[in-house]
Design an enzyme around this catalytic site. Structure first.
Site, PDB file in Angstrom:
ATOM      1  N   ASN A  37       0.815  -1.223   0.000  1.00 43.74           N
ATOM      2  CA  ASN A  37       0.000   0.000   0.000  1.00 43.74           C
ATOM      3  C   ASN A  37       0.851   1.275   0.000  1.00 43.74           C
ATOM      4  O   ASN A  37       1.675   1.478   0.886  1.00 43.74           O
ATOM      5  CB  ASN A  37      -0.903  -0.024   1.247  1.00 43.74           C
ATOM      6  CG  ASN A  37      -2.155   0.801   1.083  1.00 43.74           C
ATOM      7  OD1 ASN A  37      -2.413   1.359   0.018  1.00 43.74           O
ATOM      8  ND2 ASN A  37      -2.945   0.876   2.144  1.00 43.74           N
ATOM      9  N   HIS A 122     -14.254  -5.220  11.394  1.00 44.11           N
ATOM     10  CA  HIS A 122     -13.879  -3.872  11.834  1.00 44.11           C
ATOM     11  C   HIS A 122     -15.120  -3.052  12.136  1.00 44.11           C
ATOM     12  O   HIS A 122     -15.955  -2.859  11.253  1.00 44.11           O
ATOM     13  CB  HIS A 122     -13.167  -3.126  10.709  1.00 44.11           C
ATOM     14  CG  HIS A 122     -11.747  -3.497  10.543  1.00 44.11           C
ATOM     15  ND1 HIS A 122     -10.822  -2.631  10.006  1.00 44.11           N
ATOM     16  CD2 HIS A 122     -11.074  -4.622  10.839  1.00 44.11           C
ATOM     17  CE1 HIS A 122      -9.642  -3.231   9.978  1.00 44.11           C
ATOM     18  NE2 HIS A 122      -9.766  -4.434  10.462  1.00 44.11           N
ATOM     19  N   TYR A 159      -6.885   7.053  13.287  1.00 43.63           N
ATOM     20  CA  TYR A 159      -6.708   5.812  12.531  1.00 43.63           C
ATOM     21  C   TYR A 159      -7.924   4.895  12.711  1.00 43.63           C
ATOM     22  O   TYR A 159      -8.422   4.712  13.816  1.00 43.63           O
ATOM     23  CB  TYR A 159      -5.449   5.039  12.979  1.00 43.63           C
ATOM     24  CG  TYR A 159      -5.526   3.630  12.498  1.00 43.63           C
ATOM     25  CD1 TYR A 159      -5.258   3.338  11.162  1.00 43.63           C
ATOM     26  CD2 TYR A 159      -6.001   2.605  13.310  1.00 43.63           C
ATOM     27  CE1 TYR A 159      -5.431   2.056  10.663  1.00 43.63           C
ATOM     28  CE2 TYR A 159      -6.170   1.320  12.820  1.00 43.63           C
ATOM     29  CZ  TYR A 159      -5.887   1.059  11.504  1.00 43.63           C
ATOM     30  OH  TYR A 159      -6.092  -0.202  11.007  1.00 43.63           O
ATOM     31  N   ASP A 210      -6.819  -1.833  17.844  1.00 43.08           N
ATOM     32  CA  ASP A 210      -5.559  -1.577  17.141  1.00 43.08           C
ATOM     33  C   ASP A 210      -5.051  -0.186  17.522  1.00 43.08           C
ATOM     34  O   ASP A 210      -5.687   0.820  17.195  1.00 43.08           O
ATOM     35  CB  ASP A 210      -5.802  -1.678  15.622  1.00 43.08           C
ATOM     36  CG  ASP A 210      -4.513  -1.650  14.809  1.00 43.08           C
ATOM     37  OD1 ASP A 210      -3.438  -1.360  15.377  1.00 43.08           O
ATOM     38  OD2 ASP A 210      -4.597  -1.913  13.593  1.00 43.08           O
ATOM     39  N   GLU A 262       1.855  -6.999  11.301  1.00 43.30           N
ATOM     40  CA  GLU A 262       1.411  -6.693   9.933  1.00 43.30           C
ATOM     41  C   GLU A 262       2.504  -6.006   9.114  1.00 43.30           C
ATOM     42  O   GLU A 262       2.492  -6.086   7.890  1.00 43.30           O
ATOM     43  CB  GLU A 262       0.118  -5.857   9.948  1.00 43.30           C
ATOM     44  CG  GLU A 262       0.260  -4.482  10.542  1.00 43.30           C
ATOM     45  CD  GLU A 262      -1.063  -3.738  10.632  1.00 43.30           C
ATOM     46  OE1 GLU A 262      -2.047  -4.325  11.097  1.00 43.30           O
ATOM     47  OE2 GLU A 262      -1.114  -2.564  10.224  1.00 43.30           O
ATOM     48  N   HIS A 312      -3.026 -10.312   9.217  1.00 45.51           N
ATOM     49  CA  HIS A 312      -3.535  -9.050   8.693  1.00 45.51           C
ATOM     50  C   HIS A 312      -4.446  -9.339   7.498  1.00 45.51           C
ATOM     51  O   HIS A 312      -4.119 -10.168   6.654  1.00 45.51           O
ATOM     52  CB  HIS A 312      -2.312  -8.244   8.253  1.00 45.51           C
ATOM     53  CG  HIS A 312      -2.568  -6.835   7.869  1.00 45.51           C
ATOM     54  ND1 HIS A 312      -1.705  -6.139   7.061  1.00 45.51           N
ATOM     55  CD2 HIS A 312      -3.556  -5.975   8.176  1.00 45.51           C
ATOM     56  CE1 HIS A 312      -2.151  -4.908   6.899  1.00 45.51           C
ATOM     57  NE2 HIS A 312      -3.269  -4.776   7.566  1.00 45.51           N
ATOM     58  N   ASP A 316      -6.238  -3.479   1.741  1.00 40.51           N
ATOM     59  CA  ASP A 316      -5.098  -3.272   0.841  1.00 40.51           C
ATOM     60  C   ASP A 316      -4.355  -4.581   0.567  1.00 40.51           C
ATOM     61  O   ASP A 316      -3.368  -4.581  -0.187  1.00 40.51           O
ATOM     62  CB  ASP A 316      -4.155  -2.180   1.369  1.00 40.51           C
ATOM     63  CG  ASP A 316      -3.771  -2.358   2.824  1.00 40.51           C
ATOM     64  OD1 ASP A 316      -4.641  -2.153   3.683  1.00 40.51           O
ATOM     65  OD2 ASP A 316      -2.612  -2.689   3.095  1.00 40.51           O
ATOM     66  N   TRP A 403       2.061   7.060  12.251  1.00 39.22           N
ATOM     67  CA  TRP A 403       0.661   7.060  11.801  1.00 39.22           C
ATOM     68  C   TRP A 403      -0.008   5.760  12.150  1.00 39.22           C
ATOM     69  O   TRP A 403       0.494   4.727  12.204  1.00 39.22           O
ATOM     70  CB  TRP A 403       0.564   7.285  10.283  1.00 39.22           C
ATOM     71  CG  TRP A 403      -0.856   7.052   9.859  1.00 39.22           C
ATOM     72  CD1 TRP A 403      -1.940   7.862  10.093  1.00 39.22           C
ATOM     73  CD2 TRP A 403      -1.370   5.905   9.180  1.00 39.22           C
ATOM     74  NE1 TRP A 403      -3.087   7.300   9.616  1.00 39.22           N
ATOM     75  CE2 TRP A 403      -2.768   6.090   9.053  1.00 39.22           C
ATOM     76  CE3 TRP A 403      -0.786   4.741   8.685  1.00 39.22           C
ATOM     77  CZ2 TRP A 403      -3.591   5.145   8.441  1.00 39.22           C
ATOM     78  CZ3 TRP A 403      -1.587   3.812   8.081  1.00 39.22           C
ATOM     79  CH2 TRP A 403      -2.992   4.007   7.950  1.00 39.22           C
TER      80      TRP A 403
END
Ligand code: EZ4
Ligand code: CO
Length: 403
Positions: A37, A122, A159, A210, A262, A312, A316, A403
């Protein structure tokens, strides 16, 4: 079975995917995911310019040898670009071998160790109430495990939280967008989210979270302690993943289970974490950790140390990765859980697949190979669009943060 051709297909059915297609003299083709990604074209070039010329004429059945040819043969080992490229070749070769045998891939990996693959969904919302509603909605779809992320008062973009009505998709701009961060606000808010979730949903549902690498070790220890009453399934990426000593510090303070991986691309990234039992779940993927061959090596090593898997599975990672992952998940003894973020209808149409969701679980399907194909004519209608992951800055002084 000789490799006669290999090509890289880059497409953007809502988001970018890089796919390797290997052709053989027996008429069979195999597919591997090579999506990284925000850095997609680096892997595409690595494959097209440096790997494909070495593949032509090779015996497609020699998977292990090809893996080492590409890993040792490059001299420059590891790293996400190299390992995603190797993964794509490896996955395509496993796909080919299973198709040649006329078997679904999991049969070549030892057969099914379980009847179905537990997945987690999620949930996100701009505040606690909206997140609780979303968790309830996903639970009603049958999910037994749900990751919960919520907007934080006083922070602009957090995030894992979608803007507007669109599904969450982090690579959201043609240049990196800027997010803001304040650790104290996040640390105050997150226990309230899980307090509300347990109060509304009871004890049965598995809840995950997360942190996305944003805390220092002692902050992560504090959050994990604060969340102990809510019995998380796991706390993911509590600190940046590079430093095993950080996990040792967190472990000294809390019994909240820890997950990471991940961003790892080889066994060397997680060897110390696993053998010192500093984590409970290893989250490496088929695409970013060297394919089926290397991921199975990591998972077998993890099994020796009571570490389970939790690959993961964000959007993406293409359906090709998801298909391959589900075969491994079904076969390995120490499977834990698989992340499941459904792809868009456009993506599913470009990548027809045998896997399916059934009441909180997934099945890889019985099609020979990993069961995922590509509609190349449709893919060609979605050309690459440059897209980046965001960057993150601390609110109080604008310095760059994780990030
Ligand atoms: O931010 O895959 O657990 N899932 C995640 C993902 C990652 C993206 C980065 O490309 O952390 O949402
Ligand atoms: Co994550």
């Amino acid at each position: 079975m000789k490799i006669t051709a290999a090509k890289v297909i880059v497409c953007c059915p809502g988001r970018n995917f890089v796919t390797l297609k290997i052709e053989t003299d027996e008429g069979l083709t195999g597919l591997g995911d090579a999506t990284l990604n925000g850095r997609e074209l680096a892997v595409a070039s690595y494959l097209t310019d440096h790997v494909v010329p070495c593949l032509i004429g090779r015996d497609a059945h020699r998977i292990e040898d090809t893996w080492h040819y590409l890993y040792r043969g490059a001299y420059w080992r590891r790293g996400p670009v190299t390992m995603s490229a190797i993964a794509a070749v490896d996955t395509a070769l496993w796909d080919l071998k299973a198709k040649a045998a006329g078997l679904p891939l999991y049969q070549l990996l030892g057969g099914a160790s379980r009847e179905r693959v537990l997945v987690y969904a999620h949930a996100n919302g701009r505040d606690i109430a909206q997140t609780v509603d979303e968790v309830k909605r996903l639970k009603s779809l049958g999910y037994r495990a749900i990751r919960a992320q919520s907007g934080v008062p006083g922070i602009g973009k957090v995030y894992g939280v979608a803007s507007g009505d669109k599904p969450y998709e982090p690579a959201d701009a043609s240049l990196p967008s800027e997010h803001d961060w304040d650790t104290a606000k996040y640390l105050r808010h997150t226990p309230r989210l899980f307090e509300a979730l347990r109060a509304e949903l009871g004890d049965e549902l598995h809840l995950l979270h997360d942190v996305h690498h944003r805390l220092t070790p002692i902050e992560a220890a504090r959050l994990c302690k604060d969340l102990e009453p809510y019995r998380l399934f796991w706390m993911e990426d509590a600190v940046p993943a590079e430093d095993p000593a950080a996990f040792e510090l967190i472990r000294r303070h809390t019994t909240t289970p820890l997950a990471v991986g991940e961003v790892f691309n080889t066994i060397w990234d997680c060897k110390a974490l696993i053998e010192r039992q500093l984590i409970d779940y290893v989250r490496c993927t088929v695409v970013h950790a060297g394919g089926i061959t290397h991921l199975k090596r990591i998972f077998d090593f993890a099994a020796l140390h009571q570490v389970r898997t939790g690959s993961h599975g964000a959007t993406d990672l293409s359906p090709v990765c998801m298909g391959a992952a589900l075969h491994l998940d079904l076969a390995i003894p120490n499977f834990g859980i698989q992340e499941h973020m459904p792809h868009t209808a456009e993506t599913d149409a470009v990548f027809p697949h045998a896997y399916r969701f059934e009441g909180g679980f997934m099945q890889p399907g019985e099609a020979p190979g990993h069961g995922v194909t590509i509609d190349e004519a449709l893919a060609a209608r979605y050309p690459y669009r440059r897209a980046y992951l965001p960057v993150n800055r601390l609110q109080h002084d604008g310095s760059l943060w994780h990030w």
